[in-house]
Design a protein around this motif. Structure first.
Motif, PDB file in Angstrom:
ATOM      1  N   GLY A   1       0.790  -1.185   0.000  1.00 21.32           N
ATOM      2  CA  GLY A   1       0.000   0.000   0.000  1.00 21.32           C
ATOM      3  C   GLY A   1       0.843   1.264   0.000  1.00 21.32           C
ATOM      4  N   GLU A   2       1.854   1.278   0.841  1.00 23.60           N
ATOM      5  CA  GLU A   2       2.730   2.453   0.890  1.00 23.60           C
ATOM      6  C   GLU A   2       3.451   2.640  -0.440  1.00 23.60           C
ATOM      7  N   GLU A   3       3.894   1.551  -1.028  1.00 24.28           N
ATOM      8  CA  GLU A   3       4.578   1.608  -2.325  1.00 24.28           C
ATOM      9  C   GLU A   3       3.620   2.091  -3.413  1.00 24.28           C
ATOM     10  N   ALA A   4       2.372   1.628  -3.370  1.00 24.04           N
ATOM     11  CA  ALA A   4       1.368   2.074  -4.343  1.00 24.04           C
ATOM     12  C   ALA A   4       1.154   3.582  -4.231  1.00 24.04           C
ATOM     13  N   LEU A   5       1.076   4.102  -3.028  1.00 24.93           N
ATOM     14  CA  LEU A   5       0.917   5.546  -2.834  1.00 24.93           C
ATOM     15  C   LEU A   5       2.116   6.308  -3.385  1.00 24.93           C
ATOM     16  N   ARG A   6       3.301   5.833  -3.082  1.00 24.37           N
ATOM     17  CA  ARG A   6       4.514   6.504  -3.550  1.00 24.37           C
ATOM     18  C   ARG A   6       4.555   6.535  -5.074  1.00 24.37           C
ATOM     19  N   LEU A   7       4.287   5.389  -5.688  1.00 26.54           N
ATOM     20  CA  LEU A   7       4.324   5.319  -7.150  1.00 26.54           C
ATOM     21  C   LEU A   7       3.221   6.154  -7.796  1.00 26.54           C
ATOM     22  N   ALA A   8       2.045   6.141  -7.208  1.00 26.42           N
ATOM     23  CA  ALA A   8       0.943   6.941  -7.749  1.00 26.42           C
ATOM     24  C   ALA A   8       1.277   8.425  -7.687  1.00 26.42           C
ATOM     25  N   ARG A   9       1.858   8.858  -6.597  1.00 22.57           N
ATOM     26  CA  ARG A   9       2.216  10.275  -6.461  1.00 22.57           C
ATOM     27  C   ARG A   9       3.346  10.663  -7.416  1.00 22.57           C
ATOM     28  N   GLN A  10       4.249   9.729  -7.647  1.00 21.80           N
ATOM     29  CA  GLN A  10       5.396   9.993  -8.511  1.00 21.80           C
ATOM     30  C   GLN A  10       5.010  10.003  -9.990  1.00 21.80           C
ATOM     31  N   HIS A  11       4.156   9.057 -10.414  1.00 22.01           N
ATOM     32  CA  HIS A  11       3.874   8.875 -11.836  1.00 22.01           C
ATOM     33  C   HIS A  11       2.498   9.382 -12.284  1.00 22.01           C
ATOM     34  N   LEU A  12       1.573   9.575 -11.354  1.00 21.51           N
ATOM     35  CA  LEU A  12       0.210  10.004 -11.658  1.00 21.51           C
ATOM     36  C   LEU A  12      -0.392   9.228 -12.845  1.00 21.51           C
ATOM     37  N   PRO A  13      -0.551   7.918 -12.670  1.00 26.42           N
ATOM     38  CA  PRO A  13      -1.119   7.104 -13.745  1.00 26.42           C
ATOM     39  C   PRO A  13      -2.614   7.384 -13.910  1.00 26.42           C
ATOM     40  N   ALA A  14      -3.178   6.940 -15.010  1.00 24.45           N
ATOM     41  CA  ALA A  14      -4.614   7.116 -15.238  1.00 24.45           C
ATOM     42  C   ALA A  14      -5.423   6.266 -14.269  1.00 24.45           C
ATOM     43  N   VAL A  15      -4.885   5.118 -13.901  1.00 20.51           N
ATOM     44  CA  VAL A  15      -5.599   4.196 -13.021  1.00 20.51           C
ATOM     45  C   VAL A  15      -4.613   3.503 -12.090  1.00 20.51           C
ATOM     46  N   VAL A  16      -5.077   3.254 -10.863  1.00 16.63           N
ATOM     47  CA  VAL A  16      -4.304   2.513  -9.869  1.00 16.63           C
ATOM     48  C   VAL A  16      -5.099   1.257  -9.543  1.00 16.63           C
ATOM     49  N   VAL A  17      -4.429   0.107  -9.620  1.00 19.21           N
ATOM     50  CA  VAL A  17      -5.065  -1.170  -9.279  1.00 19.21           C
ATOM     51  C   VAL A  17      -4.421  -1.662  -7.996  1.00 19.21           C
ATOM     52  N   VAL A  18      -5.253  -1.879  -6.974  1.00 23.43           N
ATOM     53  CA  VAL A  18      -4.748  -2.347  -5.683  1.00 23.43           C
ATOM     54  C   VAL A  18      -5.517  -3.590  -5.252  1.00 23.43           C
ATOM     55  N   ASP A  19      -4.878  -4.358  -4.423  1.00 22.64           N
ATOM     56  CA  ASP A  19      -5.503  -5.532  -3.819  1.00 22.64           C
ATOM     57  C   ASP A  19      -6.050  -5.107  -2.465  1.00 22.64           C
ATOM     58  N   VAL A  20      -7.050  -5.792  -1.983  1.00 24.88           N
ATOM     59  CA  VAL A  20      -7.541  -5.516  -0.637  1.00 24.88           C
ATOM     60  C   VAL A  20      -6.448  -5.837   0.370  1.00 24.88           C
ATOM     61  N   ARG A  21      -5.795  -6.957   0.209  1.00 19.54           N
ATOM     62  CA  ARG A  21      -4.774  -7.411   1.147  1.00 19.54           C
ATOM     63  C   ARG A  21      -3.393  -7.028   0.635  1.00 19.54           C
ATOM     64  N   MET A  22      -2.806  -6.006   1.276  1.00 19.86           N
ATOM     65  CA  MET A  22      -1.448  -5.571   0.958  1.00 19.86           C
ATOM     66  C   MET A  22      -0.736  -5.269   2.265  1.00 19.86           C
ATOM     67  N   PRO A  23       0.591  -5.343   2.265  1.00 17.88           N
ATOM     68  CA  PRO A  23       1.331  -5.036   3.493  1.00 17.88           C
ATOM     69  C   PRO A  23       1.228  -3.560   3.883  1.00 17.88           C
ATOM     70  N   LYS A  24       1.247  -3.300   5.138  1.00 17.15           N
ATOM     71  CA  LYS A  24       1.255  -1.981   5.774  1.00 17.15           C
ATOM     72  C   LYS A  24      -0.039  -1.199   5.584  1.00 17.15           C
ATOM     73  N   LEU A  25      -0.485  -0.974   4.357  1.00 19.72           N
ATOM     74  CA  LEU A  25      -1.772  -0.324   4.099  1.00 19.72           C
ATOM     75  C   LEU A  25      -2.592  -1.257   3.224  1.00 19.72           C
ATOM     76  N   ASP A  26      -3.817  -1.540   3.634  1.00 18.74           N
ATOM     77  CA  ASP A  26      -4.646  -2.393   2.773  1.00 18.74           C
ATOM     78  C   ASP A  26      -5.234  -1.559   1.633  1.00 18.74           C
ATOM     79  N   GLY A  27      -5.953  -2.192   0.757  1.00 16.82           N
ATOM     80  CA  GLY A  27      -6.515  -1.509  -0.405  1.00 16.82           C
ATOM     81  C   GLY A  27      -7.474  -0.390  -0.050  1.00 16.82           C
ATOM     82  N   TYR A  28      -8.214  -0.562   1.022  1.00 16.96           N
ATOM     83  CA  TYR A  28      -9.152   0.478   1.455  1.00 16.96           C
ATOM     84  C   TYR A  28      -8.397   1.704   1.972  1.00 16.96           C
ATOM     85  N   GLN A  29      -7.392   1.467   2.800  1.00 18.72           N
ATOM     86  CA  GLN A  29      -6.591   2.567   3.335  1.00 18.72           C
ATOM     87  C   GLN A  29      -5.854   3.293   2.209  1.00 18.72           C
TER      88      GLN A  29
END
Length: 89
Positions: A1-29
């Motif tokens: 989750g933390e990595e997804a946030l970092r990458l989303a902020r860095q690259h600003l993709p059109a879409v972010v795909v996350v899993d519900v179950r992820m380390p540190k931050l889940d998909g909802y968080q």
């Protein structure tokens, strides 16, 4: 989750795909954090899960997800649904 946030902020993709179950931050968080940040608030968010509970779908949509899919989705269907979300269908 933390990595997804970092990458989303860095690259600003059109879409972010996350899993519900992820380390540190889940998909909802992760989705709530994306929505709370003005830089990423407009990104489309797809949440994937293996769960079949309707309560998880409601939770994903309440967190701000644009699309909620179960992991049994086929690759072609996933790509089609992501394209629909990005286009706003």
């Amino acid at each position: 989750g933390e990595e997804a946030l970092r990458l989303a902020r860095q690259h600003l993709p059109a879409v972010v795909v996350v899993d519900v179950r992820m380390p540190k931050l889940d998909g909802y968080q992760t989705t709530r954090a994306l929505r709370a940040d003005p830089a990423t608030a407009g990104l489309k968010v797809v949440i994937l899960t293996a769960s079949v509970r309707d309560s998880e779908r409601r939770q994903a949509l309440a967190a701000g997800a644009d699309l909620y899919l179960r992991k049994s989705v086929r690759r072609g269907d996933l790509a089609r649904r992501i394209h629909e979300v990005v286009r706003g269908d």
